[in-house]
Design an enzyme around this catalytic site. Structure first.
Site, short mmCIF file in Angstrom:
data_model
loop_
_atom_site.label_atom_id
_atom_site.label_comp_id
_atom_site.label_asym_id
_atom_site.label_seq_id
_atom_site.Cartn_x
_atom_site.Cartn_y
_atom_site.Cartn_z
N THR A 1 -4.64 -0.04 -3.38
CA THR A 1 -5.12 1.18 -2.74
C THR A 1 -6.32 0.82 -1.88
OG1 THR A 1 -6.59 1.78 -4.57
CG2 THR A 1 -4.34 2.63 -4.64
N GLU A 2 -6.54 1.60 -0.83
CA GLU A 2 -7.56 1.25 0.15
C GLU A 2 -8.98 1.18 -0.39
OE1 GLU A 2 -5.58 5.01 1.91
OE2 GLU A 2 -5.03 3.45 0.50
N PRO A 3 -9.36 1.95 -1.44
CA PRO A 3 -10.74 1.81 -1.92
C PRO A 3 -11.01 0.53 -2.69
CG PRO A 3 -9.60 3.47 -3.21
CD PRO A 3 -8.70 3.12 -2.06
N ASN B 1 0.85 -1.18 0.00
CA ASN B 1 0.00 0.00 0.00
C ASN B 1 0.89 1.23 0.00
OD1 ASN B 1 -1.33 2.35 1.77
ND2 ASN B 1 -2.95 1.26 0.69
#
Length: 713
Positions: free
Chosen positions: A338-340, A312
């Site tokens: 990525t976090e989404p 990340n």
């Protein structure tokens, strides 16, 4: 109004032609005192038309008022759009979110103490929605302990006006956890691409799914309204079922946005087909960074990457790691996320952070944080703004600037290796590299390594408890987290500790006398690559062995190595021979064989070389490997740690009773390379674990026996 009654009570619209309503009618579903959940992620996927019209309704009529706004990535353009449309005194009573940086109008109300407000981790947002959908009391986790969301440190409350607790501590089986309480959603505002007359929603032109599904389900199961803004309408039941992201059963109303500026993919990009996954971008290198602070930090940070890392990258300074990885041709060997919800590809940077081009998969954001919180990442590169003497970090709030944690807390607390990236000082720092040495041209005005930080976004105490490896990488030095505080690990060539480091810190780091020079290749301005690909894929023992003199243990990292030539085996043979000659005694050896491979014709040669050294120089051998294929192909004939313990046990248990005796157990330990110093110690430990079945032990007992005999390890 009649429309509100229909939205709230008539869950099935079977008697209606379709669910399409106007913007004006849709926002009338929001009543004073409601909780409005807003979908989207920073600049992406925002229901801009709904938010704009709701704000206009308040300015015109004074209704609705006293709203609670619930959001994750705080959709907005860092100015007047997105949630900033709701940033009017009296309209909002309470805000609950993970990121306020894109919605400054709302953040201003928070800082002025005019509304109640909470900061919570982004990963908690989606799981709170899922908990609400399931009518559970909340989301239970250890994420956030020791940080500003811990009730011991304020519970995420952002000002004096905020009194209620939405994060509460709970002990579960003697361990402290945090419960993020569920929040009923009265109205959900969501953005999709296409709707059919039944309300089925597809998102084929969207760059992300974010938490839209969880938000829709939470609102529906709360008895609330789900309103979706889309670009176009399709005939009933014509959207292929596998493309439907939100079922029509969840959706109460659909709004067709007529304004082109409200149908853009993000606030800053009209439409990028690569982000939508419609086509692949040409495989070109990312822009090469100039030799500056950003590149120096990115180069040193990228040196921590290993083959098959799941990574990340935070926004800002850390995203330079992707540029360096591209320049070094190692992107194919790692997976960026990525976090989404993005896996693979190359992430967008700057204001459009979140989506990616050429990604391999996209999932819901809440599912991504399930993966993150469970330790799915192997390494994370995150930003840092303020650092305390013990290693705590603040990135969430500075004076009158409110940003929020986003995914920072989730990622930094749950990833085995965390690399914090940032300049040593801030505010006007200028450097240059001359003949391989770093020169500070102009020092930054503001110190970042300070005695006291404004609030804790990263808890060093928790990291030490979880045995995480934590580095703090700057352009002039590298620190490492230790139980005694920040240890000075590396210093850039040309930098004086007494002149360029200590005077610009508010505290004294530990282990100053043990600091070594940063790799000179980082400061090479010739335009040549650093050679990271070779380090990752070649059998380079200089970078792959580490000796612990205290434990007399040699660690060998063979992860990602591919043996294709005899010279590689000869190189390993020579390196091991030289090592044991230098040490002058036998040692315990731990070898990591994860993702190791060997050409079939060379397997016998590799095995013979390893077995020879094991006989001559190893006190014990512990080998870690994943996958039955690799065990069969490469490591047949070598004892493996744990991976083949069950197989060895079953071979000794020829009668299939589930038990073996003391002599068989001792044979098993020898096969597994688990060194036993004294046979009598082994016999005593065996009697201890075989109390339930005297003279016999199960495989579970063998594991306990191993723990007793090797407690020191």
């Amino acid at each position: 109004s009649m429309l509100v009654q229909i939205f709230r009570t008539q869950r099935r619209w079977a008697t209606m032609r379709h669910k399409v309503v106007s913007l004006e009618d849709a926002v009338c579903a929001v009543q004073s005192g409601d909780t409005v959940g807003v979908g989207g992620f920073v600049a992406q996927n925002a229901p801009e038309g709904l938010l704009r019209k709701l704000g206009e309704r308040y300015l015109t009529t004074g209704e609705p008022k006293d709203l609670t706004v619930f959001f994750g990535g705080g959709p907005g353009d860092s100015d007047t759009k997105g949630i900033s449309h709701l940033g009017h005194e009296g309209m909002v009573k309470r805000a609950i979110g993970a990121h306020y940086g894109q919605c400054p109008k709302l953040a201003e109300l928070v800082l002025q103490n005019k509304i109640e407000a909470y900061n919570i981790p982004l990963g908690a947002v989606g799981r709170m929605l899922r908990a609400q959908a399931a009518h559970q009391p909340g989301f239970l986790t250890s994420v956030g302990i020791g940080t500003m969301v811990d009730p011991a440190n304020g519970g995420g409350k952002l000002n004096d006006r905020t009194k209620d607790d939405i994060v509460i501590p709970l002990d579960v089986e003697g361990k402290r956890h945090l419960l993020y309480k569920s929040q009923p959603i009265n109205v959900a505002f969501i953005r999709g691409t296409t709707a059919d007359a039944n309300g089925n929603i597809s998102m084929e032109k969207e760059s992300l799914f974010a938490d839209n599904f969880a938000l829709a389900m939470a609102a529906h199961n709360s008895g609330g309204c789900v309103i979706v803004q889309v670009e176009r309408l399709a005939e009933r039941n014509t959207i292929p079922a596998r493309r439907v992201h939100i079922p029509g059963s969840f959706v109460d109303a659909v709004v067709i946005s007529k304004r082109p500026d409200e149908n853009t993919q993000s606030y800053f990009t009209d439409f990028n087909p690569f982000w939508a996954g419609q086509i692949k971008a040409p495989q070109e290198e990312l822009d090469k960074l100039p030799m500056n602070v950003r590149k120096i930090i990115a180069r040193r940070s990228a040196s921590e990457l290993r083959v098959d890392d799941i990574v990340n990258l935070g926004i800002g300074m850390p995203d330079g790691v992707a540029n360096v990885a591209s320049e070094e041709n190692i992107l194919p060997y790692i997976t960026l996320t990525t976090e989404p919800g993005i896996f693979g590809g190359t992430g967008a940077a700057g204001r459009d952070f979140g989506p990616a081009s050429n990604y391999e998969a996209i999932i819901d954001m809440s599912a991504q944080f399930d993966f993150y919180n469970g330790g799915g990442l192997t390494i994370a590169f995150l930003g840092m703004a303020q650092v305390s003497p013990v290693g705590d970090i603040n990135v969430t709030r500075f004076g009158n600037k409110l940003t929020g944690p986003g995914g920072f807390i989730d990622i930094s607390q749950c990833t085995p290796t965390v690399v914090f990236c940032g300049s040593f000082t801030a505010g006007g720092l200028e450097v240059k590299v001359d003949k391989g040495k770093l020169i500070i041209v102009k020092e930054g005005r503001n110190k970042k390594f300070v005695k006291t930080i404004q609030e804790t976004s990263f808890s060093a105490k928790q990291a030490i408890f979880k045995k995480q490896r934590v580095l703090y990488v700057t352009e002039r030095c590298v620190f490492e987290l230790t139980p005694k505080g920040l240890a000075l690990k590396e210093v850039a060539p040309g930098i004086s500790i007494e002149k360029h480091i200590l005077p610009h810190m508010d505290f004294m780091p530990v282990n100053i006398d043990q600091a070594r020079e940063m790799d000179p290749v980082i400061f090479d301005t010739s335009g040549k690559r650093m050679g990271l690909k070779k380090r990752l894929t070649d059998l380079d023992f200089i970078h792959r062995i580490k000796y612990s003199r205290e434990k007399n243990t040699l660690l060998i990292d063979l992860s990602g190595v591919i043996i294709t030539h005899q010279w590689q085996i000869d190189e390993a043979d020579a390196a091991l021979t030289e090592f044991f000659k230098t040490v002058g005694k036998k040692a315990h050896v731990v070898a990591n064989y994860e993702r190791f491979d060997c050409r079939k014709s060379l397997v016998e040669n590799w095995t013979e070389m390893v077995q020879r050294h094991e006989t001559e120089s190893y006190l014990s051998a512990t080998r870690c490997v994943n996958g039955t294929f690799m065990r069969a192909k490469v490591l047949n004939g070598l004892q493996l740690h744990r991976s083949t313990a069950i197989e060895a046990f079953q071979q000794l248990d020829s009668d299939q009773t589930g038990y073996i005796d003391c002599e068989q157990s001792y044979t098993l330990f020898k096969k597994m390379g688990r060194f036993v110093k004294d046979r009598e110690d082994f016999n005593r430990a065996f009697r201890t674990v075989s109390v339930r079945h005297p003279g016999k032990v199960s495989f579970q007992d063998i594991q306990e026996l191993d723990r007793i005999l090797h407690r020191a390890e």
